[in-house]
Scaffold this motif. Structure first.
Motif, PDB file in Angstrom:
ATOM      1  N   LEU A  69      38.623  33.382  32.025  1.00  0.00           N
ATOM      2  CA  LEU A  69      39.278  34.686  31.931  1.00  0.00           C
ATOM      3  C   LEU A  69      38.670  35.694  32.896  1.00  0.00           C
ATOM      4  O   LEU A  69      39.388  36.467  33.559  1.00  0.00           O
ATOM      5  N   LEU A  70      37.315  35.690  33.008  1.00  0.00           N
ATOM      6  CA  LEU A  70      36.659  36.589  33.956  1.00  0.00           C
ATOM      7  C   LEU A  70      37.071  36.263  35.380  1.00  0.00           C
ATOM      8  O   LEU A  70      37.313  37.172  36.198  1.00  0.00           O
ATOM      9  N   ALA A  71      37.156  34.967  35.690  1.00  0.00           N
ATOM     10  CA  ALA A  71      37.568  34.576  37.040  1.00  0.00           C
ATOM     11  C   ALA A  71      38.983  35.045  37.337  1.00  0.00           C
ATOM     12  O   ALA A  71      39.275  35.556  38.431  1.00  0.00           O
ATOM     13  N   ILE A  72      39.878  34.891  36.372  1.00  0.00           N
ATOM     14  CA  ILE A  72      41.252  35.345  36.563  1.00  0.00           C
ATOM     15  C   ILE A  72      41.304  36.857  36.769  1.00  0.00           C
ATOM     16  O   ILE A  72      42.005  37.363  37.657  1.00  0.00           O
ATOM     17  N   LEU A  73      40.531  37.586  35.950  1.00  0.00           N
ATOM     18  CA  LEU A  73      40.501  39.046  36.085  1.00  0.00           C
ATOM     19  C   LEU A  73      39.947  39.461  37.441  1.00  0.00           C
ATOM     20  O   LEU A  73      40.460  40.394  38.079  1.00  0.00           O
ATOM     21  N   LEU A  74      38.898  38.780  37.909  1.00  0.00           N
ATOM     22  CA  LEU A  74      38.327  39.113  39.207  1.00  0.00           C
ATOM     23  C   LEU A  74      39.319  38.836  40.334  1.00  0.00           C
ATOM     24  O   LEU A  74      39.458  39.614  41.274  1.00  0.00           O
ATOM     25  N   ILE A  75      40.005  37.696  40.230  1.00  0.00           N
ATOM     26  CA  ILE A  75      41.001  37.361  41.250  1.00  0.00           C
ATOM     27  C   ILE A  75      42.104  38.409  41.287  1.00  0.00           C
ATOM     28  O   ILE A  75      42.509  38.896  42.353  1.00  0.00           O
ATOM     29  N   LEU A  76      42.606  38.784  40.111  1.00  0.00           N
ATOM     30  CA  LEU A  76      43.653  39.813  40.055  1.00  0.00           C
ATOM     31  C   LEU A  76      43.144  41.143  40.601  1.00  0.00           C
ATOM     32  O   LEU A  76      43.872  41.861  41.314  1.00  0.00           O
ATOM     33  N   HIS A  77      41.875  41.470  40.284  1.00  0.00           N
ATOM     34  CA  HIS A  77      41.302  42.727  40.777  1.00  0.00           C
ATOM     35  C   HIS A  77      41.215  42.736  42.293  1.00  0.00           C
ATOM     36  O   HIS A  77      41.612  43.717  42.945  1.00  0.00           O
ATOM     37  N   PHE A  78      40.709  41.652  42.888  1.00  0.00           N
ATOM     38  CA  PHE A  78      40.574  41.592  44.342  1.00  0.00           C
ATOM     39  C   PHE A  78      41.944  41.579  45.022  1.00  0.00           C
ATOM     40  O   PHE A  78      42.126  42.190  46.062  1.00  0.00           O
ATOM     41  N   ARG A  79      42.893  40.865  44.421  1.00  0.00           N
ATOM     42  CA  ARG A  79      44.230  40.867  45.016  1.00  0.00           C
ATOM     43  C   ARG A  79      44.835  42.264  44.990  1.00  0.00           C
ATOM     44  O   ARG A  79      45.448  42.712  45.958  1.00  0.00           O
ATOM     45  N   TYR A  80      44.663  42.958  43.877  1.00  0.00           N
ATOM     46  CA  TYR A  80      45.186  44.328  43.786  1.00  0.00           C
ATOM     47  C   TYR A  80      44.493  45.237  44.789  1.00  0.00           C
ATOM     48  O   TYR A  80      45.136  46.052  45.465  1.00  0.00           O
TER      49      TYR A  80
END
Length: 386
Positions: free
Chosen positions: A331-342
């Motif tokens: 979940l943290l990895a997914i959140l980080l990926i979404l954050h960096f993409r945004y």
């Protein structure tokens, strides 16, 4: 000869299987007895067959721990593979007809959790007639208001001894003074059978004791022994002085084939015992005239059933914790990926906006002053002269 298969549901002829100790939940390492009984007022002589898992498919009894004797079927040192469904079939016949009655199945489940242990002293499956042995019920059972010592013998009788009334003499013995949980039992010819304790918390394991009137017995531990230890086996004669004794396992002479000794007790020690040492042991005098009944030796792993259960439980909890941690990391990895993409999209949008060329603002035209025009003309003329 006609064969008539009669359903066990018929009221006039009914066959049933009883498990001792009572109940279909049995424990690792203990002894269990199944009995086949025909409920009939007739005096017919019945013969019995036993089946496992499938009726009339595979007869049991090939396992050396599974012993058949008429309508009795005993399992020595219960193992996990002994779980399953069991049937018995009773047959009788006359000159014209054979009658076969098939019982309903009983399903045995083997518990991996150890029951409260019944303490037998001496710890042996065989005793001489006339000797005494002691049975001590577990403390977890004696903490209740009363405990009951039960015995089922080859005569199909169930005898009990209630500590509340100090009636240990019922199976044949008396209460030890000051030890309410212990009975001294005198070994009689009818004393062979299963012994176990029952209380408010449940029952103990069941041990099988065989009373022998012969001249020699083989003494093996009544309960399973731990793997890796040393086990002492004893050949005991009722009388006489025996210099040498031959020991057998599953009918094969042990190496060395004889053990030096003197008197009525000859012992051998098995070092670093393992499952390979399991089997039926017996002993015989040097001349072969005296031979003991065979006695089973059972070996268990170093981990007790409780340890195995606890290990499996702790293992399952470890997997739960590990799974939860992995889920959190995912979940943290997914959140980080979404954050960096945004963040990248936001930065790129800003960059695109800054890179777009905006047209210069057009200033409103003003009318030049006369002085400015004259200055411009003079400057142009000078530049032409140069």
């Amino acid at each position: 000869m006609n064969i008539i298969l009669i359903s066990s549901m018929l009221e006039e002829l009914k066959v049933s299987v009883t498990v001792w100790p009572l109940g279909t939940k049995i424990f690792l390492g203990e002894c269990v007895l199944l009995r086949c009984t025909v409920e009939s007022n007739s005096t017919l002589t019945w013969s019995y067959s036993w089946f496992r898992n499938e009726p009339r498919a595979t007869q049991v009894g090939k396992n050396p721990r599974h012993l058949l004797s008429g309508g009795s079927y005993s399992i020595t040192a219960v193992m996990k593979e002994d779980a399953g469904r069991y049937w018995c079939q009773a047959e009788c016949c006359d000159s014209n007809t054979t009658v076969a009655l098939l019982s309903k199945p009983v399903t045995l489940s083997v518990s991996g959790l150890p029951p409260p242990s019944l303490i037998l002293t001496p710890s042996t499956r065989h005793v001489f007639e006339g000797e005494t042995f002691t049975l001590q019920c577990p403390e977890t059972l004696t903490n209740s208001s009363a405990w009951v010592l039960r015995q089922t013998s080859a005569s199909h009788l169930i005898r009990t001894a209630d500590s509340k009334t100090c009636a240990c003499s019922s199976p044949g013995g008396g209460v030890i003074p000051g030890g309410s949980s212990t009975c001294v039992v005198s070994a009689t010819r009818g004393g062979s059978g299963l012994y176990w304790c029952e209380g408010a918390e449940g029952r103990s394991n069941a041990v099988n004791i065989t009373v022998t009137s012969g001249p020699v017995i083989m003494r093996t531990p009544a309960l399973s022994v731990p793997r890796g230890g040393n086990v002492v086996l004893e050949c005991r004669y009722r009388k006489g002085n025996h210099l040498k004794t031959t020991f057998f396992r599953n009918g094969i002479k042990l190496s060395p084939d004889s053990s030096p000794g003197q008197g009525t007790e000859i012992k051998i020690t098995i070092v670093n015992v393992s499952e390979a040492h399991e089997g039926f042991y017996k002993c015989a005098s040097q001349d072969g005239k005296l031979e003991s009944p065979q006695s089973w030796l059972s070996v268990r792993s170093n981990l007790s059933s409780a340890d195995v259960s606890a290990g499996s439980t702790s293992g399952s909890w470890i997997w739960v914790v590990v799974s939860c941690i992995l889920m959190i990391f995912i979940l943290l990895a997914i959140l980080l990926i979404l954050h960096f993409r945004y963040k990248m999209l936001y930065t790129c949008n800003r960059w695109r906006v800054s890179c777009v060329e905006t047209p210069a603002a057009v200033l409103p035209a003003t009318k030049q002053d006369v002085t400015e025009v004259q200055w411009d003309l003079s400057w142009m003329e000078m530049s032409n002269l140069l």
